[in-house]
Design a protein around this motif. Structure first.
Motif, PDB file in Angstrom:
ATOM      1  N   TYR A  42      14.068  25.810 -31.718  1.00 33.25           N
ATOM      2  CA  TYR A  42      12.680  25.893 -32.174  1.00 33.25           C
ATOM      3  C   TYR A  42      11.815  26.811 -31.309  1.00 33.25           C
ATOM      4  O   TYR A  42      10.589  26.870 -31.485  1.00 33.25           O
ATOM      5  CB  TYR A  42      12.056  24.502 -32.236  1.00 33.25           C
ATOM      6  N   TYR A  48      11.341  17.741 -19.743  1.00 36.94           N
ATOM      7  CA  TYR A  48       9.992  17.314 -20.118  1.00 36.94           C
ATOM      8  C   TYR A  48       9.631  15.917 -19.619  1.00 36.94           C
ATOM      9  O   TYR A  48       8.498  15.483 -19.780  1.00 36.94           O
ATOM     10  CB  TYR A  48       9.845  17.371 -21.646  1.00 36.94           C
ATOM     11  N   LEU A  81      15.376  23.751 -25.452  1.00 37.34           N
ATOM     12  CA  LEU A  81      14.618  24.353 -26.540  1.00 37.34           C
ATOM     13  C   LEU A  81      15.357  24.202 -27.863  1.00 37.34           C
ATOM     14  O   LEU A  81      15.193  25.009 -28.771  1.00 37.34           O
ATOM     15  CB  LEU A  81      14.374  25.837 -26.244  1.00 37.34           C
ATOM     16  N   HIS A  82      16.205  23.201 -27.955  1.00 41.39           N
ATOM     17  CA  HIS A  82      16.911  22.948 -29.205  1.00 41.39           C
ATOM     18  C   HIS A  82      17.205  21.458 -29.320  1.00 41.39           C
ATOM     19  O   HIS A  82      17.133  20.717 -28.337  1.00 41.39           O
ATOM     20  CB  HIS A  82      18.214  23.755 -29.273  1.00 41.39           C
ATOM     21  N   ALA A  83      17.509  21.057 -30.521  1.00 48.24           N
ATOM     22  CA  ALA A  83      17.885  19.668 -30.782  1.00 48.24           C
ATOM     23  C   ALA A  83      19.141  19.655 -31.635  1.00 48.24           C
ATOM     24  O   ALA A  83      19.451  20.622 -32.334  1.00 48.24           O
ATOM     25  CB  ALA A  83      16.753  18.932 -31.492  1.00 48.24           C
ATOM     26  N   TYR A 141       6.265  24.744 -24.959  1.00 50.16           N
ATOM     27  CA  TYR A 141       7.440  24.293 -25.712  1.00 50.16           C
ATOM     28  C   TYR A 141       7.474  22.776 -25.892  1.00 50.16           C
ATOM     29  O   TYR A 141       8.097  22.279 -26.824  1.00 50.16           O
ATOM     30  CB  TYR A 141       8.712  24.793 -25.031  1.00 50.16           C
ATOM     31  N   GLU A 142       6.794  22.060 -25.014  1.00 51.22           N
ATOM     32  CA  GLU A 142       6.715  20.607 -25.194  1.00 51.22           C
ATOM     33  C   GLU A 142       5.933  20.282 -26.463  1.00 51.22           C
ATOM     34  O   GLU A 142       6.268  19.340 -27.192  1.00 51.22           O
ATOM     35  CB  GLU A 142       6.075  19.947 -23.978  1.00 51.22           C
ATOM     36  N   ARG A 170       8.321  20.808 -29.270  1.00 53.48           N
ATOM     37  CA  ARG A 170       9.300  19.722 -29.288  1.00 53.48           C
ATOM     38  C   ARG A 170       8.712  18.482 -29.957  1.00 53.48           C
ATOM     39  O   ARG A 170       9.355  17.826 -30.796  1.00 53.48           O
ATOM     40  CB  ARG A 170       9.727  19.398 -27.854  1.00 53.48           C
ATOM     41  N   GLU A 171       7.465  18.152 -29.600  1.00 59.94           N
ATOM     42  CA  GLU A 171       6.814  16.990 -30.199  1.00 59.94           C
ATOM     43  C   GLU A 171       6.642  17.172 -31.708  1.00 59.94           C
ATOM     44  O   GLU A 171       6.818  16.222 -32.484  1.00 59.94           O
ATOM     45  CB  GLU A 171       5.464  16.753 -29.522  1.00 59.94           C
ATOM     46  N   LYS A 194      15.524  15.110 -26.853  1.00 62.59           N
ATOM     47  CA  LYS A 194      14.104  14.818 -26.709  1.00 62.59           C
ATOM     48  C   LYS A 194      13.532  15.224 -25.354  1.00 62.59           C
ATOM     49  O   LYS A 194      12.341  15.479 -25.241  1.00 62.59           O
ATOM     50  CB  LYS A 194      13.850  13.330 -26.943  1.00 62.59           C
TER      51      LYS A 194
END
Length: 467
Positions: A444, A285, A397-399, A369-370, A373-374, A393
């Protein structure tokens, strides 16, 4: 004729995908036991009032994922053993638990509705019409030339990968291709270093094939070269685009260090190689562009990648690019292996890429997906005093959420479930755990922004009480 309790919904997912899902659920739940046969293509098509091509596509997808095998003059036989003794808490067979889960942060789940089925089905239907009179199901063991040619061009333009169609092998998943690659490498001569923490599916595949595996710790910018040299490994497995557990993107300097390592002299007559898993390179991103390691030393890199399930939810499809020096070994050892991905999926994807649909879809999904993410990081920031660190960040697609608590990973997962939220631990990614606090994986991809915000709020309440 066997009756099927399946009602096809024309306005939902493609018909072949509904048939595929019906039989897949039946196999996984044990209703279609190991060794049993599915209805013939003809009888299934007649019962469901669809074309034979639609049923064949569904069956071939099940074959490609290892649920079925074809037996000449007998049909499609189930070869998947349902795990009936120990139910999977995330499976459809555990209805009671699933009803309690309202928000599932499972990594890999996606929004099926986001996929542009119309251009995909248009390309597929054109191919079906073209091959109506004669269609060879098995195809090329290395993969369809049209797809290998398109992927070779795509990877050069987007990742700098230097390859020709002859160097590329199509497979179902990166893990399956790594298993194939393991059969090309001599386990008596090769010691393989892996990132620690790192992708356990790769590590376990190598161990199961009998290799000596060394856990190499991570520095701030990627795998530790100093520890790699100490390990005496002559092959190293890395995921430079986003290291799965720590969400690192390997720096350009570290990539150059790896190239110097792989070109340095190896002991006992062995040859050094890098296995580069260019995992989810599609989802970066920020504005930084880092080419693949393979682009820096094509003769030394075995390059593995996949078309993300987020971009292509209708099929598992991955690729392996071999150095030219390894091609004779491939032809000698595994050339006659069955191709696990159906020809129809491969040819459809080739046309999908060539006609520009794949690039258009990728740009759309990056933006989509951004936004999610935000929403995730905005929600986490409200409760930042409870957390040590959050990673992820800029990629994927995961954290990864490190939680400031004396509770264990399993206790965090259990208390989250009481709030209707399912999360996942990360201890499995360590060969030798060293982290002070428990860390939780949050995928997510399938959640809306509102669900993400609600999920983070509930997690905080479950772990620390009302804010």
């Amino acid at each position: 004729m066997r009756e099927l309790s399946l009602e096809l919904l024309p306005n939902q997912a493609p018909l072949f995908f509904q048939i595929y899902g019906y039989f897949k659920d039946g196999i996984r739940q044990g209703q279609l036991p190991y060794g049993s046969f599915l209805p013939s293509i003809r009888s299934c098509a007649h019962t469901l009032k669809v074309s034979k091509n639609t049923v064949e596509t569904a069956y071939q997808l099940l074959v490609s994922e290892g649920y079925l095998r074809t037996i000449p003059k007998k049909g499609y036989q189930v070869v998947h053993q349902a795990e009936t003794l120990v139910p999977d808490p995330g499976s459809a067979s555990n209805d009671a638990l699933n009803k309690e889960i309202q928000i599932d942060f499972r990594y890999g789940n996606i929004e099926l509705s986001a996929f542009p089925f119309h251009p995909w089905n248009k390309a597929r239907n054109t191919l079906i019409a073209h091959y109506q009179s004669k269609y060879e199901v098995e195809g090329n063991s290395q993969g369809e030339y049209l797809l290998r040619n398109e992927l070779s061009r795509l990877l050069y333009e987007s990742r700098g990968v230097v390859s020709g169609p002859g160097q590329m092998i199509i497979g179902s998943t990166p893990q399956q291709l790594l298993s194939l690659l393991s059969q090309l490498l001599d386990r008596n001569r090769n010691v393989i270093g892996v990132e620690n923490p790192g992708y356990d599916g790769a590590r376990n595949t190598l161990i199961n094939h009998g290799f000596q595996v060394r856990a190499i710790p991570l520095a701030e910018d990627g795998i530790s070269i100093e520890e790699l040299e100490k390990s005496r490994a002559n092959v190293v497995y890395v995921s430079p685009s986003q290291q799965f557990r720590n969400k690192l993107a390997m720096s350009q300097d570290k990539r150059q260090q790896l190239i110097r390592w792989v070109r340095s002299r190896a002991g006992a007559g062995s040859v050094k190689y890098i296995i580069e898993d260019d995992y989810e390179w599609e989802f970066r991103y920020d504005d930084r562009y880092l080419p693949s390691i393979q682009s820096l030393a094509p003769e030394k890199i075995m390059y593995i990648g996949s078309i993300s399930k987020t971009l292509l939810p209708v099929a598992n499809l991955s690729y392996l690019v071999l150095p030219k020096a390894m091609l004779p070994l491939f032809r000698l050892k595994v050339r006659e292996y069955d191709q696990p991905v159906s020809r129809l999926d491969q040819l459809t994807l080739a046309h999908y890429i060539a006609d520009g649909y794949w690039h258009k879809h990728l740009l759309k999904m990056r933006k989509h997906y951004e936004e999610k993410r935000e929403a995730l990081f905005e929600a986490i920031s409200r409760y930042e005093s409870y957390f040590v660190e959050v990673e992820g960040k800029d990629t994927g697609l995961h954290a990864i959420l490190t939680v400031k608590t004396t509770k264990s990973e399993s206790e965090l997962i259990a208390s989250a479930l009481e709030k209707g939220v399912k999360v996942y631990g990360t201890s499995r990614y360590w060969l030798h755990p060293t982290s002070e606090y428990p860390t939780i994986l949050l995928g997510y991809g399938a959640l809306s922004c509102d669900e993400i915000r609600m999920g983070i709020r509930r997690l905080t309440e479950a772990w620390f009480g009302p804010a």
